[in-house]
Design a protein around this motif. Structure first.
Motif, PDB file in Angstrom:
ATOM      1  N   ASN A 208      87.764  11.719 -25.631  1.00  0.00           N
ATOM      2  CA  ASN A 208      88.513  12.354 -24.548  1.00  0.00           C
ATOM      3  C   ASN A 208      89.997  12.008 -24.579  1.00  0.00           C
ATOM      4  O   ASN A 208      90.814  12.724 -24.012  1.00  0.00           O
ATOM      5  CB  ASN A 208      87.928  11.948 -23.194  1.00  0.00           C
ATOM      6  CG  ASN A 208      86.548  12.521 -22.971  1.00  0.00           C
ATOM      7  OD1 ASN A 208      86.273  13.639 -23.386  1.00  0.00           O
ATOM      8  ND2 ASN A 208      85.679  11.749 -22.334  1.00  0.00           N
ATOM      9  N   ASN A 209      90.361  10.892 -25.211  1.00  0.00           N
ATOM     10  CA  ASN A 209      91.780  10.538 -25.222  1.00  0.00           C
ATOM     11  C   ASN A 209      92.262  10.058 -26.585  1.00  0.00           C
ATOM     12  O   ASN A 209      93.353   9.507 -26.687  1.00  0.00           O
ATOM     13  CB  ASN A 209      92.087   9.492 -24.145  1.00  0.00           C
ATOM     14  CG  ASN A 209      91.304   8.199 -24.342  1.00  0.00           C
ATOM     15  OD1 ASN A 209      91.098   7.748 -25.467  1.00  0.00           O
ATOM     16  ND2 ASN A 209      90.878   7.590 -23.249  1.00  0.00           N
ATOM     17  N   SER A 210      91.490  10.253 -27.642  1.00  0.00           N
ATOM     18  CA  SER A 210      91.851   9.686 -28.936  1.00  0.00           C
ATOM     19  C   SER A 210      93.158  10.233 -29.477  1.00  0.00           C
ATOM     20  O   SER A 210      93.898   9.532 -30.164  1.00  0.00           O
ATOM     21  CB  SER A 210      90.728   9.927 -29.946  1.00  0.00           C
ATOM     22  OG  SER A 210      90.497  11.315 -30.112  1.00  0.00           O
ATOM     23  N   ASP A 211      93.472  11.500 -29.180  1.00  0.00           N
ATOM     24  CA  ASP A 211      94.695  12.095 -29.718  1.00  0.00           C
ATOM     25  C   ASP A 211      95.948  11.446 -29.123  1.00  0.00           C
ATOM     26  O   ASP A 211      97.005  11.450 -29.737  1.00  0.00           O
ATOM     27  CB  ASP A 211      94.739  13.597 -29.434  1.00  0.00           C
ATOM     28  CG  ASP A 211      93.705  14.364 -30.250  1.00  0.00           C
ATOM     29  OD1 ASP A 211      93.251  13.815 -31.272  1.00  0.00           O
ATOM     30  OD2 ASP A 211      93.362  15.488 -29.861  1.00  0.00           O
ATOM     31  N   GLU A 212      95.820  10.907 -27.909  1.00  0.00           N
ATOM     32  CA  GLU A 212      96.986  10.363 -27.226  1.00  0.00           C
ATOM     33  C   GLU A 212      96.981   8.849 -27.135  1.00  0.00           C
ATOM     34  O   GLU A 212      97.947   8.253 -26.667  1.00  0.00           O
ATOM     35  CB  GLU A 212      97.074  10.942 -25.805  1.00  0.00           C
ATOM     36  CG  GLU A 212      97.253  12.454 -25.781  1.00  0.00           C
ATOM     37  CD  GLU A 212      97.349  12.991 -24.367  1.00  0.00           C
ATOM     38  OE1 GLU A 212      97.176  12.196 -23.423  1.00  0.00           O
ATOM     39  OE2 GLU A 212      97.594  14.187 -24.216  1.00  0.00           O
ATOM     40  N   ALA A 213      95.901   8.225 -27.601  1.00  0.00           N
ATOM     41  CA  ALA A 213      95.760   6.789 -27.374  1.00  0.00           C
ATOM     42  C   ALA A 213      96.896   5.990 -27.980  1.00  0.00           C
ATOM     43  O   ALA A 213      97.516   5.163 -27.310  1.00  0.00           O
ATOM     44  CB  ALA A 213      94.420   6.307 -27.923  1.00  0.00           C
ATOM     45  N   PHE A 214      97.203   6.220 -29.250  1.00  0.00           N
ATOM     46  CA  PHE A 214      98.225   5.413 -29.909  1.00  0.00           C
ATOM     47  C   PHE A 214      99.624   5.789 -29.441  1.00  0.00           C
ATOM     48  O   PHE A 214     100.501   4.935 -29.328  1.00  0.00           O
ATOM     49  CB  PHE A 214      98.100   5.549 -31.421  1.00  0.00           C
ATOM     50  CG  PHE A 214      96.881   4.862 -31.987  1.00  0.00           C
ATOM     51  CD1 PHE A 214      96.118   4.008 -31.211  1.00  0.00           C
ATOM     52  CD2 PHE A 214      96.489   5.062 -33.296  1.00  0.00           C
ATOM     53  CE1 PHE A 214      94.995   3.368 -31.711  1.00  0.00           C
ATOM     54  CE2 PHE A 214      95.366   4.424 -33.815  1.00  0.00           C
ATOM     55  CZ  PHE A 214      94.617   3.578 -33.015  1.00  0.00           C
ATOM     56  N   SER A 215      99.857   7.070 -29.166  1.00  0.00           N
ATOM     57  CA  SER A 215     101.174   7.462 -28.666  1.00  0.00           C
ATOM     58  C   SER A 215     101.437   6.847 -27.298  1.00  0.00           C
ATOM     59  O   SER A 215     102.574   6.489 -26.970  1.00  0.00           O
ATOM     60  CB  SER A 215     101.299   8.982 -28.594  1.00  0.00           C
ATOM     61  OG  SER A 215     100.383   9.532 -27.667  1.00  0.00           O
ATOM     62  N   THR A 216     100.387   6.693 -26.483  1.00  0.00           N
ATOM     63  CA  THR A 216     100.548   6.055 -25.174  1.00  0.00           C
ATOM     64  C   THR A 216     101.003   4.614 -25.327  1.00  0.00           C
ATOM     65  O   THR A 216     101.926   4.156 -24.641  1.00  0.00           O
ATOM     66  CB  THR A 216      99.226   6.108 -24.391  1.00  0.00           C
ATOM     67  OG1 THR A 216      98.854   7.466 -24.190  1.00  0.00           O
ATOM     68  CG2 THR A 216      99.365   5.412 -23.045  1.00  0.00           C
ATOM     69  N   ALA A 217     100.370   3.872 -26.232  1.00  0.00           N
ATOM     70  CA  ALA A 217     100.746   2.470 -26.431  1.00  0.00           C
ATOM     71  C   ALA A 217     102.170   2.351 -26.966  1.00  0.00           C
ATOM     72  O   ALA A 217     102.938   1.498 -26.521  1.00  0.00           O
ATOM     73  CB  ALA A 217      99.767   1.792 -27.375  1.00  0.00           C
TER      74      ALA A 217
END
Length: 587
Positions: A275-284
């Protein structure tokens, strides 16, 4: 997700890598960065931004961990349990009824609620499980003997202990205050409850917003009657809430009963969650922006002039991996750039499971169940290693104004961020490279290129999801280069770059100027004498970076400390010739 384990016995280092996502930002190829330093603009770094949340203070093993950490601040108690803390028994127990009604939303719909984790609260109460005030008292006494000053304490007070009479002067609050003073603690900063914007962290005694406000005003008045210098904070939301959408607005209609605002911000998501893998690293990697928005879009809209106490915060994208600690470091840099906003910050947590500095393991309990615990001998997670580097880079320093010229990841977040610091006569650049490429890094000081010798150390990562554990005493930094051949920031890296021959206006004060400070150590009165008879300003800071006294003089000054305790202080002198820092010992 499949994980690959690599063991390096030489460095006692373990790296865990998973199949990575693609880098989430489009950056120019062959990117370069330049830091422009304005050495005449400085400020003392606020060490209170390096605070942490720790727990367990009783056993020898627990005390050894605290003594090894040497925490800047101890918050006691912390988390949800602070709302149910009975100081008389040093336990967590229920205050009020097991269920209660509260008004939900703008329409004030009546809802029934039980306290969060009620079953756990009952277990702690029934088994008389101590929170640890006696152990903390002994740790504080030992610290006083060793350093002349106890821990900087962030106290979280139970909002339900004084019962439903909001005009009773909050007697339990005052009794707890008196107990802490008798134990030898300072009580200077108090959080009025933990996350009471959530109904499950309130009680039948303070079920609604107006009840919380009434109790908060009573407690604030009672504490300030004991000590007018006590600062208290109220907890504000960092995001929208369906339960109490007007919480922030209601608490701040009257700004006079509190001194600061408590905010808890956790940045990140899980790359293993579809559900959030596409944005996980960009968020961090853009954590500083999320942290800023949690303040500017919420607390500062209703209380713009109140300092922020970030008493719980963290950055985690699935685990203690590369992007998590890169975002973590960038948030510390962000807070150091906004010290007028952030007064305190406590990473959550050091020895808990959430964002832990230490590696955890599972074991089989006597009942045959798997249980989690900290692994011994202690090993650092990447959070622990990054925090060690951050303290090395920032603690007890003077910050020098600078600006990095480089491409953005997104609006408001540069691919490379840095702070320039001086400490013990050395000038260093603390840099985080959030990009997926090696970046040539140029240094300009007051408009002139720095081409002298540098010593460049860093911790670097090959992948965004790389995790790494290392021995507790292993240095997380490795030498990258030494000399004058130019600086290159490795991709995904945390760097400390010492500028061996930097010429700064901040270091020019002592060349033709002789400064005498005597007696030192002092019992509270000392003299400053400058041989050239010019006008100077002085500021005195605690070892935690808090300004305690200031003034000005010409040529000579006798300084008398005002209500100051024994310990080490920093005297900063500023004149036309620059700035210098001096250690003052009060015995």
């Amino acid at each position: 997700m499949f994980k690959k384990l690599l063991c390096f016995s030489i460095t006692l280092l373990v790296a865990v890598s998973v199949f990575s996502q693609d880098y989430p930002f489009n950056l120019p190829s062959n990117m370069e960065a330049t830091i422009h330093i304005t050495s005449s603009n400085t400020e003392v770094f606020n060490n209170l931004l390096l605070g942490t949340n720790t727990h367990h203070f009783s056993t020898t093993k627990e005390k050894d961990l605290i003594n090894k950490l040497k925490p800047i601040t101890i918050r006691f108690p912390h988390g949800l349990w602070a709302n149910w803390y009975d100081w008389r028994r040093d336990v967590t127990r229920l205050f009020g009824e097991e269920s209660f009604q509260y008004e939900q939303g703008v329409n004030k719909t009546i809802k029934t609620k039980k306290p969060d984790l009620l079953a756990n609260i009952k277990i702690f109460d029934t088994n008389n499980i101590k929170v640890g005030i006696d152990g903390l008292t002994s740790l504080n006494a030992t610290r006083k003997l060793q350093t002349g000053k106890g821990f900087d304490m962030m106290w979280t007070f139970n909002m339900s202990a004084d019962d439903k009479d909001f005009n009773n002067g909050s007697p339990e609050t005052i009794a707890r205050y008196n107990d802490l003073i008798s134990r030898g603690f300072e009580v200077k900063v108090v959080e009025l409850g933990n996350e009471n914007f959530y109904p499950g962290q309130r009680s039948s005694i303070i079920p609604n917003t107006e009840d919380y406000i009434a109790r908060a005003k009573s407690m604030s008045a009672a504490l300030k009657a004991k000590d007018p210098n006590i600062k208290v904070s109220v907890p504000l939301l960092r995001r929208d809430s369906w339960a109490n959408p007007n919480w922030n607005k209601d608490l701040t209609e009257d700004l006079t009963y509190f001194d600061a605002v408590t905010v808890h911000t956790y940045v990140g998501s899980d790359p293993d969650d579809s559900n959030n893998s596409d944005e996980a690293f960009s968020t961090a990697l853009t954590a500083r922006k999320f942290l800023g928005n949690s303040i500017y879009d919420y607390a500062h809209k209703v209380a713009p002039n109140k300092p922020i106490w970030l008493t719980e915060w963290g950055v985690k994208s699935g685990g203690p991996n590369a992007v998590s600690v890169l975002g973590m470091v960038d948030c510390y840099i962000f807070m150091s750039q906004n010290q007028d906003v952030f007064e305190r910050a406590n990473w959550f947590s050091v020895n808990g499971q959430l964002n832990s500095h230490y590696v955890w393991e599972t074991y089989i309990s006597p009942s045959g169940k798997e249980r989690p615990r900290i692994k011994y001998p202690l090993e650092k997670t990447l959070f622990g290693s990054a925090y060690e580097i951050i303290r090395l880079a920032l603690e007890n320093t003077t910050l020098i104004d600078s600006n990095v010229e480089v491409s953005n990841l997104v609006e408001g977040v540069k691919a490379v961020n840095a702070r320039v610091v001086t400490k013990d006569g050395k000038t260093s650049v603390f840099v985080v490279n959030l990009s997926n490429q090696d970046v040539p890094f140029k240094v300009n000081i007051d408009g002139a290129a720095y081409t002298e010798t540098v010593t460049h150390k860093a911790i670097t990562f090959n992948k965004m999801d790389e995790e790494r554990a290392m021995g507790i005493d292993t240095d997380p930094l490795a030498l990258i280069s030494e000399g004058s051949e130019g600086i290159t920031l490795p991709k995904f890296s945390i760097n400390i770059i010492e500028l061996s021959n930097a010429t700064l206006s901040t270091s020019e004060i002592v060349q033709e100027q002789i400064i005498n400070i005597y007696p030192n150590p002092t019992k509270g009165v000392f003299n400053i004498k400058i041989n050239n008879g010019e006008k100077a300003q002085y500021r005195i800071y605690s070892i935690n970076g808090v300004e305690v006294q200031k003034g000005s003089f010409i040529s000579e000054k006798q300084v008398r400390f005002e209500n100051i305790q024994k310990g080490i202080y920093i005297l900063q002198l500023e004149s036309d010739q620059g700035i210098s820092n001096h250690k003052i010992v009060v015995k």
